[in-house]
Structures are given as C-alpha cells and as structure tokens.
Design a protein around this motif. Structure first.
Motif, PDB file in Angstrom:
ATOM      1  N   TRP A   1       0.815  -1.205   0.000  1.00 11.52           N
ATOM      2  CA  TRP A   1       0.000   0.000   0.000  1.00 11.52           C
ATOM      3  C   TRP A   1       0.853   1.262   0.000  1.00 11.52           C
ATOM      4  N   GLN A   2       0.302   2.314  -0.587  1.00 13.22           N
ATOM      5  CA  GLN A   2       0.972   3.599  -0.612  1.00 13.22           C
ATOM      6  C   GLN A   2      -0.042   4.717  -0.413  1.00 13.22           C
ATOM      7  N   VAL A   3       0.465   5.923  -0.181  1.00 14.55           N
ATOM      8  CA  VAL A   3      -0.401   7.076   0.065  1.00 14.55           C
ATOM      9  C   VAL A   3      -1.144   7.467  -1.210  1.00 14.55           C
ATOM     10  N   ASP A   4      -2.425   7.748  -1.066  1.00 14.22           N
ATOM     11  CA  ASP A   4      -3.214   8.360  -2.125  1.00 14.22           C
ATOM     12  C   ASP A   4      -3.600   9.749  -1.617  1.00 14.22           C
ATOM     13  N   ALA A   5      -2.943  10.774  -2.145  1.00 10.60           N
ATOM     14  CA  ALA A   5      -3.122  12.137  -1.633  1.00 10.60           C
ATOM     15  C   ALA A   5      -4.267  12.891  -2.298  1.00 10.60           C
ATOM     16  N   THR A   6      -5.087  12.193  -3.090  1.00 12.96           N
ATOM     17  CA  THR A   6      -6.178  12.855  -3.804  1.00 12.96           C
ATOM     18  C   THR A   6      -7.054  13.679  -2.873  1.00 12.96           C
ATOM     19  N   HIS A   7      -7.434  13.105  -1.747  1.00  9.46           N
ATOM     20  CA  HIS A   7      -8.316  13.787  -0.798  1.00  9.46           C
ATOM     21  C   HIS A   7      -7.608  14.156   0.505  1.00  9.46           C
ATOM     22  N   LEU A   8      -6.314  13.910   0.558  1.00 13.87           N
ATOM     23  CA  LEU A   8      -5.558  14.151   1.790  1.00 13.87           C
ATOM     24  C   LEU A   8      -5.171  15.624   1.906  1.00 13.87           C
ATOM     25  N   PRO A   9      -5.347  16.222   3.078  1.00 14.19           N
ATOM     26  CA  PRO A   9      -4.889  17.610   3.274  1.00 14.19           C
ATOM     27  C   PRO A   9      -3.384  17.729   3.057  1.00 14.19           C
ATOM     28  N   LYS A  10      -2.919  18.949   2.900  1.00  9.52           N
ATOM     29  CA  LYS A  10      -1.502  19.192   2.664  1.00  9.52           C
ATOM     30  C   LYS A  10      -0.659  18.717   3.847  1.00  9.52           C
ATOM     31  N   ILE A  11       0.593  18.452   3.566  1.00  6.76           N
ATOM     32  CA  ILE A  11       1.503  18.000   4.610  1.00  6.76           C
ATOM     33  C   ILE A  11       1.597  19.050   5.720  1.00  6.76           C
ATOM     34  N   HIS A  12       1.696  18.590   6.949  1.00  3.77           N
ATOM     35  CA  HIS A  12       1.758  19.388   8.172  1.00  3.77           C
ATOM     36  C   HIS A  12       0.389  19.968   8.570  1.00  3.77           C
ATOM     37  N   THR A  13      -0.673  19.596   7.850  1.00  6.41           N
ATOM     38  CA  THR A  13      -2.013  20.039   8.241  1.00  6.41           C
ATOM     39  C   THR A  13      -2.439  19.317   9.520  1.00  6.41           C
ATOM     40  N   LYS A  14      -3.006  20.075  10.455  1.00  6.84           N
ATOM     41  CA  LYS A  14      -3.520  19.476  11.684  1.00  6.84           C
ATOM     42  C   LYS A  14      -4.855  18.789  11.384  1.00  6.84           C
ATOM     43  N   VAL A  15      -4.975  17.535  11.776  1.00  6.74           N
ATOM     44  CA  VAL A  15      -6.186  16.757  11.550  1.00  6.74           C
ATOM     45  C   VAL A  15      -6.540  15.995  12.825  1.00  6.74           C
ATOM     46  N   ILE A  16      -7.689  15.346  12.780  1.00  8.82           N
ATOM     47  CA  ILE A  16      -8.113  14.473  13.876  1.00  8.82           C
ATOM     48  C   ILE A  16      -8.111  13.035  13.368  1.00  8.82           C
ATOM     49  N   LEU A  17      -7.444  12.161  14.096  1.00 14.17           N
ATOM     50  CA  LEU A  17      -7.498  10.730  13.829  1.00 14.17           C
ATOM     51  C   LEU A  17      -8.616  10.164  14.697  1.00 14.17           C
ATOM     52  N   ARG A  18      -9.685   9.683  14.072  1.00 11.08           N
ATOM     53  CA  ARG A  18     -10.851   9.197  14.828  1.00 11.08           C
ATOM     54  C   ARG A  18     -10.879   7.677  14.835  1.00 11.08           C
ATOM     55  N   LEU A  19     -10.996   7.108  16.019  1.00  8.58           N
ATOM     56  CA  LEU A  19     -11.049   5.667  16.205  1.00  8.58           C
ATOM     57  C   LEU A  19     -12.402   5.308  16.804  1.00  8.58           C
ATOM     58  N   ARG A  20     -13.132   4.427  16.125  1.00  5.07           N
ATOM     59  CA  ARG A  20     -14.489   4.098  16.560  1.00  5.07           C
ATOM     60  C   ARG A  20     -14.652   2.584  16.668  1.00  5.07           C
ATOM     61  N   PRO A  21     -14.739   2.035  17.896  1.00  2.00           N
ATOM     62  CA  PRO A  21     -14.957   0.596  18.057  1.00  2.00           C
ATOM     63  C   PRO A  21     -16.281   0.166  17.441  1.00  2.00           C
ATOM     64  N   GLN A  22     -16.281  -0.995  16.802  1.00  2.00           N
ATOM     65  CA  GLN A  22     -17.500  -1.532  16.188  1.00  2.00           C
ATOM     66  C   GLN A  22     -18.272  -2.381  17.197  1.00  2.00           C
ATOM     67  N   LYS A  23     -18.806  -1.738  18.200  1.00  2.00           N
ATOM     68  CA  LYS A  23     -19.595  -2.457  19.194  1.00  2.00           C
ATOM     69  C   LYS A  23     -20.494  -1.465  19.906  1.00  2.00           C
ATOM     70  N   PRO A  24     -21.517  -1.943  20.635  1.00  2.00           N
ATOM     71  CA  PRO A  24     -22.413  -1.015  21.335  1.00  2.00           C
ATOM     72  C   PRO A  24     -21.674  -0.122  22.309  1.00  2.00           C
ATOM     73  N   LEU A  25     -22.191   1.088  22.515  1.00  2.00           N
ATOM     74  CA  LEU A  25     -21.580   2.006  23.460  1.00  2.00           C
ATOM     75  C   LEU A  25     -21.632   1.429  24.862  1.00  2.00           C
ATOM     76  N   PRO A  26     -20.613   1.680  25.673  1.00  2.00           N
ATOM     77  CA  PRO A  26     -20.626   1.190  27.054  1.00  2.00           C
ATOM     78  C   PRO A  26     -21.720   1.854  27.874  1.00  2.00           C
ATOM     79  N   LYS A  27     -22.354   1.080  28.743  1.00  2.00           N
ATOM     80  CA  LYS A  27     -23.380   1.631  29.606  1.00  2.00           C
ATOM     81  C   LYS A  27     -22.735   2.304  30.810  1.00  2.00           C
ATOM     82  N   ALA A  28     -22.984   3.586  30.964  1.00  2.00           N
ATOM     83  CA  ALA A  28     -22.365   4.322  32.054  1.00  2.00           C
ATOM     84  C   ALA A  28     -23.342   4.507  33.204  1.00  2.00           C
ATOM     85  N   VAL A  29     -22.797   4.642  34.359  1.00  2.00           N
ATOM     86  CA  VAL A  29     -23.600   4.836  35.565  1.00  2.00           C
ATOM     87  C   VAL A  29     -23.781   6.325  35.818  1.00  2.00           C
ATOM     88  N   LYS A  30     -25.012   6.740  36.091  1.00  2.00           N
ATOM     89  CA  LYS A  30     -25.264   8.149  36.361  1.00  2.00           C
ATOM     90  C   LYS A  30     -24.625   8.547  37.681  1.00  2.00           C
TER      91      LYS A  30
END
Length: 270
Positions: A240-269
């Motif tokens: 695999w290699q970089v495809d910069a077609t839709h990638l922001p310019k180098i040194h651009t600040k971005v957010i890396l988002r990680l999303r588990p594929q499972k139901p949200l944890p049940k939190a206690v109020k």
C-alpha cells in the motif's frame, strides 16, 4: 479483561510521568481493588488524556494528529513523534498507551499482535498466529475548502502500491485489467493492544511507545491497531501507498478518529 487492564495502564502512565516464546501482555498485570472502567464515567461525558479526547456518548476517540506523508509506500497509518513519520500518513500527539486506554474506556477489548507459537516440545517448529482484537474503524477528520469539518475513512487516503498493482492486474497478454477492479484497502483494524514488558531500571514499558507503531499496516508484533492478517514489512513486498487525492496538505492538523465496532458502554449516572 477491560476492568483489569485499565487500572494497570493508568498506573503505568502515572509512574512513567514520575519517573522468546511469548511476550507478556497487558492482561497479565495485577490491578488495584477499585478498577476504573467506562461504567464509572457519567453517560454522554467526555474524558481528556494528553493529545486526545474520548467521546463516551458518541463512542469514539479523537486523537490530535498531523499529516506527515503525502507520497510513498506505507508501513504504518499513525505513529508517535520522532519514530516513523517517513512511512506513516499521520503523526499523533498522544502516546500509544493513552490510545490503548481510550479504546478500553469505550468498551473495546484488546487481543494480541501477530506472534509465533511452538508446536512441538523441542521448539523447533513454529506456526504464525494472526493478530486478534475487537474491530476498530479508522478515519480522518479535517476542514474542507469551505472550513466545514469532514470525516473520511482512512481507506480514502490509501491505494495499492504501483509495483504491486502492475504485478497483480496484468493479464497473460500484458494488458491491464479494467479500472475499478483494483483491491480496495480494508478499512477496519483490530485492537491488538501491543504489550507491556518488564524494564530493568524502572516501570514496565509499553512496546508501541518504544517503536511508534500505533496503527500498523506491516506486521511488527508490537502495534496497538493492525490489519486482521499478517503483512510483510519487506520493502519489495509493501502493498500500500499514500493516495493524496483527498488528503490535506503536509503538516495540516487533523483528527485521527477511532471508533470501536460495538455497542456504546453503559455508564452509571453520577
């Protein structure tokens, strides 16, 4: 596993700030009597760790990152600073162990990176075991030309390497296959979880913080996230290699988002 490993990781982070048959895994560590889990955090709240924000109500973690490569072959997707910026799409501001802890707080279960297992008592024959762990979706979030926030799956920035594509998509007569037949990058990673190892002169070390392998394409055996199968790290076999077609310019600040594929944890109020 989660309720035991989170306290260990948090304890390790505090101690770090203050101060070949198998590799020890974080789950082997002991934990205090009162574990910290997602259930101890109020529903819909956010949790901050250095360099990242855990959105418990939305079920994902946002990691501060910067684009560090717009051309070339890839071995990793995300690395820590001063490690593998020359072969990674983004470099993150958080530590690898903070990323691990964030995913645990979202309810994801870690498994193990790829490893070898002896199949006879003499340990002369070994088999490769693939990585395992809960599936995690990876994407980048950044502003578009109008300044609006957009989210794209990480596969939008990755394509088959030219050498691999030429080899795979030539028919016997030397003619390339029609466009659109190329293999697409698998967008889902597994939460392998790297490993904690003993240190002779201090607290236990988290291997991914040593190597920088936060999200890996090639198989190194110490990554936090990786593809669900074993991938070569030999230069001639990189797929695999970089495809910069839709990638922001180098040194651009971005957010890396990680999303588990499972139901949200049940939190206690509170």
């Amino acid at each position: 596993m989660t309720k035991f490993i989170i306290p260990c990781l948090l304890s390790l982070m505090v101690s770090c700030a203050q101060s070949n048959n198998s590799v020890p895994h974080p789950s082997t560590a002991s934990s205090p009597k009162t574990p910290i889990t997602a259930a101890t955090v109020p529903a819909g709240k956010t949790v901050k760790l250095p360099g990242l924000l855990i959105e418990l109500g939305q079920g994902y973690v946002d990691v501060n990152a910067e684009v560090c490569l717009i051309e070339g072959d890839l071995e990793v997707i995300a690395c820590t600073k001063g490690t593998k910026e020359h072969e990674s799409i983004v470099v993150i501001e958080a530590s690898a162990i903070h990323v691990h802890t964030a995913l645990l707080l979202l309810g994801a279960n870690s498994g193990n990176p790829a490893m070898k297992k002896a199949i006879n008592e003499e340990k002369t024959q070994w088999i490769d075991l693939p990585p395992r762990g809960d599936p995690i979706d990876v994407s980048l979030v950044f502003p578009d030309i109008d300044g609006k926030s957009v989210e794209r799956p990480i596969g939008d920035f990755i394509t088959r390497s030219k050498d691999q594509m030429d080899e795979q998509f030539m028919n016997p007569k030397g003619a390339k296959q029609p466009e659109g037949d190329e293999e697409k990058f698998p967008g889902t990673f597994v939460f392998a979880g790297s490993a904690l190892v003993d240190s002779e002169d201090g607290p236990r070390k988290y291997l991914a913080d040593e190597s920088g392998d936060v999200i890996s394409i090639s198989t190194f055996g110490d990554e936090v996230l990786c593809l669900p199968n074993i991938q070569s790290q030999e230069n001639g076999a990189l797929m695999w290699q970089v495809d910069a077609t839709h990638l922001p310019k180098i040194h651009t600040k971005v957010i890396l988002r990680l999303r588990p594929q499972k139901p949200l944890p049940k939190a206690v109020k509170p």
